[in-house]
Design a protein around this motif. Sequence first.
Motif, PDB file in Angstrom:
ATOM      1  N   HIS A  27       7.470  91.519 -54.768  1.00 44.60           N
ATOM      2  CA  HIS A  27       7.035  92.904 -54.929  1.00 44.60           C
ATOM      3  C   HIS A  27       8.192  93.829 -55.321  1.00 44.60           C
ATOM      4  O   HIS A  27       7.978  94.821 -56.026  1.00 44.60           O
ATOM      5  CB  HIS A  27       6.371  93.401 -53.646  1.00 44.60           C
ATOM      6  N   PHE A  28       9.399  93.499 -54.889  1.00 43.65           N
ATOM      7  CA  PHE A  28      10.570  94.270 -55.313  1.00 43.65           C
ATOM      8  C   PHE A  28      10.726  94.196 -56.830  1.00 43.65           C
ATOM      9  O   PHE A  28      10.898  95.220 -57.507  1.00 43.65           O
ATOM     10  CB  PHE A  28      11.815  93.729 -54.606  1.00 43.65           C
ATOM     11  N   PHE A 229       2.215  93.678 -40.050  1.00 43.83           N
ATOM     12  CA  PHE A 229       2.925  94.958 -40.015  1.00 43.83           C
ATOM     13  C   PHE A 229       3.889  95.074 -41.190  1.00 43.83           C
ATOM     14  O   PHE A 229       3.947  96.119 -41.862  1.00 43.83           O
ATOM     15  CB  PHE A 229       3.675  95.094 -38.689  1.00 43.83           C
ATOM     16  N   ILE A 230       4.632  94.009 -41.468  1.00 46.62           N
ATOM     17  CA  ILE A 230       5.580  94.028 -42.587  1.00 46.62           C
ATOM     18  C   ILE A 230       4.834  94.196 -43.902  1.00 46.62           C
ATOM     19  O   ILE A 230       5.265  94.956 -44.785  1.00 46.62           O
ATOM     20  CB  ILE A 230       6.437  92.753 -42.594  1.00 46.62           C
ATOM     21  N   TYR A 231       3.704  93.513 -44.020  1.00 45.94           N
ATOM     22  CA  TYR A 231       2.931  93.635 -45.257  1.00 45.94           C
ATOM     23  C   TYR A 231       2.488  95.072 -45.489  1.00 45.94           C
ATOM     24  O   TYR A 231       2.535  95.586 -46.612  1.00 45.94           O
ATOM     25  CB  TYR A 231       1.710  92.718 -45.218  1.00 45.94           C
ATOM     26  N   LEU A 232       2.065  95.743 -44.433  1.00 47.49           N
ATOM     27  CA  LEU A 232       1.539  97.098 -44.573  1.00 47.49           C
ATOM     28  C   LEU A 232       2.619  98.122 -44.912  1.00 47.49           C
ATOM     29  O   LEU A 232       2.339  99.108 -45.603  1.00 47.49           O
ATOM     30  CB  LEU A 232       0.818  97.517 -43.285  1.00 47.49           C
ATOM     31  N   ILE A 233       3.853  97.906 -44.437  1.00 43.73           N
ATOM     32  CA  ILE A 233       4.884  98.931 -44.641  1.00 43.73           C
ATOM     33  C   ILE A 233       5.855  98.595 -45.759  1.00 43.73           C
ATOM     34  O   ILE A 233       6.608  99.480 -46.195  1.00 43.73           O
ATOM     35  CB  ILE A 233       5.688  99.177 -43.348  1.00 43.73           C
ATOM     36  N   HIS A 234       5.878  97.362 -46.248  1.00 45.01           N
ATOM     37  CA  HIS A 234       6.982  96.978 -47.118  1.00 45.01           C
ATOM     38  C   HIS A 234       6.942  97.666 -48.475  1.00 45.01           C
ATOM     39  O   HIS A 234       7.979  98.022 -49.025  1.00 45.01           O
ATOM     40  CB  HIS A 234       7.028  95.456 -47.285  1.00 45.01           C
ATOM     41  N   GLN A 235       5.739  97.907 -49.042  1.00 46.15           N
ATOM     42  CA  GLN A 235       5.683  98.523 -50.358  1.00 46.15           C
ATOM     43  C   GLN A 235       6.171  99.978 -50.338  1.00 46.15           C
ATOM     44  O   GLN A 235       7.000 100.355 -51.171  1.00 46.15           O
ATOM     45  CB  GLN A 235       4.265  98.439 -50.935  1.00 46.15           C
ATOM     46  N   PHE A 237       8.209 101.247 -48.281  1.00 45.36           N
ATOM     47  CA  PHE A 237       9.640 101.142 -47.991  1.00 45.36           C
ATOM     48  C   PHE A 237      10.419 100.763 -49.251  1.00 45.36           C
ATOM     49  O   PHE A 237      11.471 101.356 -49.549  1.00 45.36           O
ATOM     50  CB  PHE A 237       9.863 100.106 -46.888  1.00 45.36           C
ATOM     51  N   LEU A 238       9.909  99.788 -50.021  1.00 46.71           N
ATOM     52  CA  LEU A 238      10.588  99.367 -51.242  1.00 46.71           C
ATOM     53  C   LEU A 238      10.661 100.503 -52.258  1.00 46.71           C
ATOM     54  O   LEU A 238      11.691 100.717 -52.906  1.00 46.71           O
ATOM     55  CB  LEU A 238       9.865  98.161 -51.864  1.00 46.71           C
ATOM     56  N   ILE A 239       9.550 101.226 -52.401  1.00 42.95           N
ATOM     57  CA  ILE A 239       9.517 102.316 -53.371  1.00 42.95           C
ATOM     58  C   ILE A 239      10.499 103.417 -52.986  1.00 42.95           C
ATOM     59  O   ILE A 239      11.210 103.971 -53.837  1.00 42.95           O
ATOM     60  CB  ILE A 239       8.088 102.866 -53.500  1.00 42.95           C
ATOM     61  N   ILE A 241      13.265 103.035 -51.204  1.00 44.94           N
ATOM     62  CA  ILE A 241      14.609 102.511 -51.426  1.00 44.94           C
ATOM     63  C   ILE A 241      14.961 102.550 -52.911  1.00 44.94           C
ATOM     64  O   ILE A 241      16.060 102.985 -53.301  1.00 44.94           O
ATOM     65  CB  ILE A 241      14.728 101.075 -50.884  1.00 44.94           C
ATOM     66  N   LEU A 242      14.035 102.121 -53.764  1.00 42.43           N
ATOM     67  CA  LEU A 242      14.298 102.127 -55.198  1.00 42.43           C
ATOM     68  C   LEU A 242      14.490 103.543 -55.725  1.00 42.43           C
ATOM     69  O   LEU A 242      15.311 103.790 -56.607  1.00 42.43           O
ATOM     70  CB  LEU A 242      13.153 101.431 -55.940  1.00 42.43           C
ATOM     71  N   TYR A 243      13.737 104.479 -55.172  1.00 46.00           N
ATOM     72  CA  TYR A 243      13.891 105.875 -55.588  1.00 46.00           C
ATOM     73  C   TYR A 243      15.245 106.425 -55.165  1.00 46.00           C
ATOM     74  O   TYR A 243      15.944 107.082 -55.945  1.00 46.00           O
ATOM     75  CB  TYR A 243      12.761 106.719 -54.993  1.00 46.00           C
ATOM     76  N   LEU A 244      15.646 106.150 -53.936  1.00 46.57           N
ATOM     77  CA  LEU A 244      16.932 106.649 -53.446  1.00 46.57           C
ATOM     78  C   LEU A 244      18.098 106.032 -54.209  1.00 46.57           C
ATOM     79  O   LEU A 244      19.150 106.666 -54.380  1.00 46.57           O
ATOM     80  CB  LEU A 244      17.071 106.350 -51.948  1.00 46.57           C
ATOM     81  N   LEU A 245      17.930 104.799 -54.681  1.00 49.63           N
ATOM     82  CA  LEU A 245      18.983 104.136 -55.434  1.00 49.63           C
ATOM     83  C   LEU A 245      18.987 104.539 -56.908  1.00 49.63           C
ATOM     84  O   LEU A 245      19.863 104.102 -57.676  1.00 49.63           O
ATOM     85  CB  LEU A 245      18.846 102.614 -55.321  1.00 49.63           C
ATOM     86  N   GLY A 246      17.991 105.338 -57.296  1.00 50.11           N
ATOM     87  CA  GLY A 246      17.965 105.836 -58.662  1.00 50.11           C
ATOM     88  C   GLY A 246      17.241 104.953 -59.649  1.00 50.11           C
ATOM     89  O   GLY A 246      17.308 105.201 -60.870  1.00 50.11           O
ATOM     90  N   PHE A 247      16.559 103.922 -59.175  1.00 47.86           N
ATOM     91  CA  PHE A 247      15.830 103.052 -60.084  1.00 47.86           C
ATOM     92  C   PHE A 247      14.507 103.667 -60.540  1.00 47.86           C
ATOM     93  O   PHE A 247      13.983 103.315 -61.589  1.00 47.86           O
ATOM     94  CB  PHE A 247      15.544 101.698 -59.416  1.00 47.86           C
ATOM     95  N   LEU A 248      13.955 104.573 -59.737  1.00 47.03           N
ATOM     96  CA  LEU A 248      12.673 105.168 -60.052  1.00 47.03           C
ATOM     97  C   LEU A 248      12.845 106.664 -60.230  1.00 47.03           C
ATOM     98  O   LEU A 248      13.666 107.296 -59.578  1.00 47.03           O
ATOM     99  CB  LEU A 248      11.654 104.917 -58.916  1.00 47.03           C
ATOM    100  N   GLY A 249      12.008 107.239 -61.072  1.00 47.70           N
ATOM    101  CA  GLY A 249      11.976 108.674 -61.249  1.00 47.70           C
ATOM    102  C   GLY A 249      10.736 109.258 -60.588  1.00 47.70           C
ATOM    103  O   GLY A 249       9.796 108.556 -60.277  1.00 47.70           O
TER     104      GLY A 249
END
Length: 255
Positions: A27-28, A229-235, A237-239, A241-249
């Motif tokens: 999913h990442f 629980f991990i399945y429900l929160i991971h997406q 969380f990933l989005i 993280i990717l936004y904070l790292l600058g991968f997403l606008g």
Amino acid sequence: MNNRPSERFWELDFFRGIGIILMVVFHFLYDLNYFGGYDFNPHSGFLLFMGRSAAIIFILLVGISLTISVSRTKKYAENVWNLYPKYIKRGLRIFGWGLLLTLITWIFIGQGVIVFGILHFIGISIILAYPFLRFKSMNLLLGLLFIFLGSYLQTFSVDFPWLLWLGFVPEGFYTFDYFPLFPWFGVILIGIFTGNLLYPNYTRKFSIMDLSRNFPINMFCLMGRYSLFIYLIHQPFLIIILYLLGFLGTSTITI
């Protein structure tokens, strides 16, 4: 060695933890492809293999865990009557989480709404699978039949959406997550066959060293125990993280 554990079979949690890792990595890369514009193709090659492997592990373990849960109740509980309502409630609860994901993807993403994803499928399958627990070896043949018919259904499309949950795909249908009963219920049935074969009467039919106290193994087991629980929160969380790292606008996610 411990062939009669009092609570859980650690190896099942371990494999479920492996499935979690595969799912998160898949999913990442999927998010980078969809939201970030990176050239990762999740529909072929190694990424497709990774995603399907995670799904097969989860779904196979659903069937195995059903046999263990029922046999544990029959072996140790004083009252084993009316077991089916327990699994109806469990299935409806998981199906409800699937409906929540449908709502979230409809509000925040729009295109590719999850209509009948893996949580919808697992919830319905828990309800449908209970009567199959008694069939033992027959479930292997039935499971292969479901997989064969499901593979056949994937070769054509229909002009109506009402049987989407079975595997009849409308032309132009697109979703992020789709697990119809054909062929995936076949994997559940093979899991039931495997559970009855390897863990009859809540007892291992094989010997295995207890590695659950080994730190890396224990971490996988821990993830396996909290897989829903991990399945429900991971997406989300990933989005984030990717936004904070600058991968997403900010324009990649719509509200």
